[in-house]
Design a protein around this motif. Structure first.
Motif, PDB file in Angstrom:
ATOM      1  N   LEU A   2      90.305  27.391  36.351  1.00 41.63           N
ATOM      2  CA  LEU A   2      89.437  28.329  35.645  1.00 41.63           C
ATOM      3  C   LEU A   2      88.119  28.521  36.378  1.00 41.63           C
ATOM      4  N   GLN A   3      87.548  27.437  36.918  1.00 34.30           N
ATOM      5  CA  GLN A   3      86.289  27.573  37.659  1.00 34.30           C
ATOM      6  C   GLN A   3      86.498  28.386  38.924  1.00 34.30           C
ATOM      7  N   ALA A   4      87.614  28.180  39.586  1.00 35.88           N
ATOM      8  CA  ALA A   4      87.925  28.982  40.769  1.00 35.88           C
ATOM      9  C   ALA A   4      88.050  30.458  40.400  1.00 35.88           C
ATOM     10  N   TYR A   5      88.668  30.709  39.246  1.00 35.75           N
ATOM     11  CA  TYR A   5      88.844  32.085  38.782  1.00 35.75           C
ATOM     12  C   TYR A   5      87.488  32.726  38.456  1.00 35.75           C
ATOM     13  N   ASP A   6      86.539  31.944  37.966  1.00 34.72           N
ATOM     14  CA  ASP A   6      85.183  32.450  37.733  1.00 34.72           C
ATOM     15  C   ASP A   6      84.597  33.043  39.016  1.00 34.72           C
ATOM     16  N   ILE A  29      84.390  24.251  44.019  1.00 34.76           N
ATOM     17  CA  ILE A  29      83.842  25.395  44.749  1.00 34.76           C
ATOM     18  C   ILE A  29      84.802  25.845  45.848  1.00 34.76           C
ATOM     19  N   VAL A  30      85.344  24.894  46.597  1.00 30.61           N
ATOM     20  CA  VAL A  30      86.282  25.224  47.668  1.00 30.61           C
ATOM     21  C   VAL A  30      87.529  25.907  47.100  1.00 30.61           C
ATOM     22  N   ASN A  31      87.977  25.472  45.924  1.00 28.88           N
ATOM     23  CA  ASN A  31      89.115  26.134  45.281  1.00 28.88           C
ATOM     24  C   ASN A  31      88.829  27.611  45.041  1.00 28.88           C
ATOM     25  N   GLY A  32      87.617  27.912  44.566  1.00 21.47           N
ATOM     26  CA  GLY A  32      87.242  29.298  44.301  1.00 21.47           C
ATOM     27  C   GLY A  32      87.191  30.130  45.561  1.00 21.47           C
ATOM     28  N   ILE A  33      86.713  29.526  46.641  1.00 20.62           N
ATOM     29  CA  ILE A  33      86.662  30.229  47.930  1.00 20.62           C
ATOM     30  C   ILE A  33      88.075  30.542  48.410  1.00 20.62           C
ATOM     31  N   ASP A  34      88.961  29.566  48.339  1.00 22.58           N
ATOM     32  CA  ASP A  34      90.351  29.774  48.781  1.00 22.58           C
ATOM     33  C   ASP A  34      91.053  30.831  47.930  1.00 22.58           C
ATOM     34  N   LEU A  35      90.850  30.771  46.607  1.00 22.20           N
ATOM     35  CA  LEU A  35      91.501  31.727  45.715  1.00 22.20           C
ATOM     36  C   LEU A  35      91.020  33.151  46.004  1.00 22.20           C
ATOM     37  N   THR A  36      89.724  33.331  46.174  1.00 22.42           N
ATOM     38  CA  THR A  36      89.177  34.664  46.429  1.00 22.42           C
ATOM     39  C   THR A  36      89.662  35.205  47.770  1.00 22.42           C
ATOM     40  N   ARG A  37      89.779  34.331  48.756  1.00 18.08           N
ATOM     41  CA  ARG A  37      90.286  34.752  50.061  1.00 18.08           C
ATOM     42  C   ARG A  37      91.747  35.216  49.944  1.00 18.08           C
ATOM     43  N   ARG A  38      92.537  34.493  49.144  1.00 18.12           N
ATOM     44  CA  ARG A  38      93.966  34.842  49.003  1.00 18.12           C
ATOM     45  C   ARG A  38      94.159  36.126  48.203  1.00 18.12           C
ATOM     46  N   VAL A  39      93.405  36.280  47.108  1.00 19.84           N
ATOM     47  CA  VAL A  39      93.636  37.408  46.201  1.00 19.84           C
ATOM     48  C   VAL A  39      92.914  38.672  46.660  1.00 19.84           C
ATOM     49  N   LEU A  40      91.653  38.536  47.060  1.00 17.45           N
ATOM     50  CA  LEU A  40      90.841  39.705  47.401  1.00 17.45           C
ATOM     51  C   LEU A  40      90.619  39.872  48.904  1.00 17.45           C
ATOM     52  N   GLU A  41      91.056  38.882  49.677  1.00 19.38           N
ATOM     53  CA  GLU A  41      90.850  38.883  51.126  1.00 19.38           C
ATOM     54  C   GLU A  41      89.365  39.033  51.475  1.00 19.38           C
ATOM     55  N   THR A  42      88.552  38.288  50.722  1.00 15.80           N
ATOM     56  CA  THR A  42      87.095  38.321  50.900  1.00 15.80           C
ATOM     57  C   THR A  42      86.597  36.938  51.292  1.00 15.80           C
ATOM     58  N   GLU A  43      85.652  36.896  52.220  1.00 18.59           N
ATOM     59  CA  GLU A  43      85.050  35.632  52.641  1.00 18.59           C
ATOM     60  C   GLU A  43      83.796  35.364  51.798  1.00 18.59           C
TER      61      GLU A  43
END
Length: 417
Positions: free
Chosen positions: A180-184, A207-221
């Motif tokens: 859930l925090q990664a999804y935030d 925090i690292v989970n959120g970075i990885d998730l955003t990179r996978r879903v939105l392809e954003t750094e």
């Protein structure tokens, strides 16, 4: 550190001791040089007030805004219903929606002291993750978000691993918290263009989970940055005092008691705390922190005044200092001391001194109050208390009574009109 940042924010926080880790310091620095960047810190609403342990990261957000960037305070209206298991030995008590909303409302007054929520490119935002978490469809969330998480990797994070190594139960509810925090972070990047999550170093895995998730879903750094977990020079966790948590809300801890907490800082911590919790120039913080003997007490008063002014205002800081001088230098009662007000019904035919010491907050239990008296640590109106059986009646309370525990903790007892 080989790379020397050029942005004002990174140069400031490194000089003042805020930086523990950053996922990509150079890239973040380059983005900061291009113009305002949006960052957030999340706060679960587990209590009616934030405490001194939160103050480091509130100051970090303040510097973020003061150096030309946009801060988001993310209130955990959704994640509080789950509870962060990080480095805890047991599950947090589950709170209902009404209590969570009440806690958030009480916490907002503190953020307003440190951040400007005005409508400008750097104006702060206060958001609530219940906005996107409460309406999630479980099956859709599992399919679209859950598939990006490896259970093997989640089990390897220190915050989870330490709990399992001690064979302490970790519920499936809590295990979902890091997702859930990664999804935030993903949602804040999508909705607000947020590029950075900041937090204490115990949040690094989340925090690292959120970075990885955003990179996978939105392809954003995007980036993560953490602050050190602070302990005082004598090894105690920052924010704890003899009376318990040092709350930031004035109705839970008086401005005088807050001021006194900082005035009682250990000599070795003064310079470091001035850099972290005030806005005095670094060179001045170093100069004050290097003072010795009786001179360091002047630095502690400056620390207490500066921190109290930020939270409660200059008038409250001045009143606290005046009360302290009245109590310590002149032996008076001081009108700003924590006060226990008794009714005639409370008093009855008399009340024991042990009860007064306990009810005034100078001791947690009657047993502790008795021990304080036995060890010559308690005083009434600056005279030693030697008899734990002493009873106080209405005549004794014709004028306010000043109680003291040791040399630095005091309270007034008054009888209601």
């Amino acid at each position: 550190m080989t790379y020397q940042p050029k942005s004002e924010f990174l140069r400031t926080i490194i000089a003042r001791g805020f930086l523990a880790d950053c996922t990509d310091l150079q890239s973040l620095d380059e983005d900061l040089l291009k113009g305002p960047v949006t960052a957030y810190i999340g706060y679960d609403a587990t209590a009616q007030s934030l405490h001194v342990g939160h103050l480091l990261n509130i100051m970090l957000l303040r510097w973020w805004q003061k150096t030309g960037n946009r801060p988001i305070t993310l209130m955990g209206g959704g994640t509080t219903k789950v509870g962060d298991p990080s480095f805890r030995s047991d599950e947090r008590p589950l709170l209902g929606p009404e209590q969570i909303d009440a806690n958030i409302a009480a916490m907002k007054q503190v953020f307003a002291r440190y951040l400007d929520y005005g409508d400008s490119p750097t104006g702060g935002l206060m958001l609530n993750n219940a906005e996107w978490l409460d309406g999630l469809n479980y099956l859709d969330f599992l399919r679209d978000i859950g598939r990006h998480f490896s259970v093997n990797r989640m089990l390897s994070f220190e915050s989870v691993k330490s709990r399992l190594d001690r064979e302490q139960s970790l519920s499936f509810l809590e295990f979902n918290y890091m997702i859930l925090q990664a999804y935030d972070f993903l949602e804040l990047n999508r909705r607000q263009g947020c590029l950075l999550q900041m937090g204490g170093s115990d949040q690094w895995g989340n925090i690292v989970n959120g970075i990885d998730l955003t990179r996978r879903v939105l392809e954003t750094e995007i980036y993560g940055l953490t602050t050190p977990l602070l302990t005082t020079s004598d090894g105690r966790k920052m924010g704890k005092s003899q009376g318990g948590a040092v709350w930031l809300n004035g109705d839970m801890l008086s401005p005088y008691e807050f001021w006194q907490f900082w005035r009682n800082t250990t000599d070795a911590d003064v310079g470091r705390f001035l850099k972290l919790y005030t806005e005095l120039p670094v060179a001045e913080c170093d100069r004050l922190g290097a003072l010795e003997g009786s001179e360091i007490n002047a630095a502690k008063i400056i620390l207490a005044n500066e921190v109290t002014t930020l939270l409660h205002g200059a008038d409250a800081a001045a009143a606290a200092e005046a009360t302290a001088r009245e109590v310590f230098e002149k032996g008076g009662a001081g009108g700003d001391l924590p006060t226990l007000t008794l009714t005639a019904e409370d008093l009855g035919d008399g009340i024991s001194i042990v009860q007064l010491i306990t009810r005034s907050g100078l001791a947690k239990t009657g047993k502790e109050a008795k021990r304080l008296i036995a060890e010559n640590g308690a005083r009434m109106n600056d005279e030693p208390l030697t008899n734990a059986g002493t009873m106080i009646d209405a005549a004794a309370l014709a004028t306010p009574i000043k109680l003291s525990a040791g040399k630095k903790r005091h309270a007034l007892v008054v009888l209601a009109d």
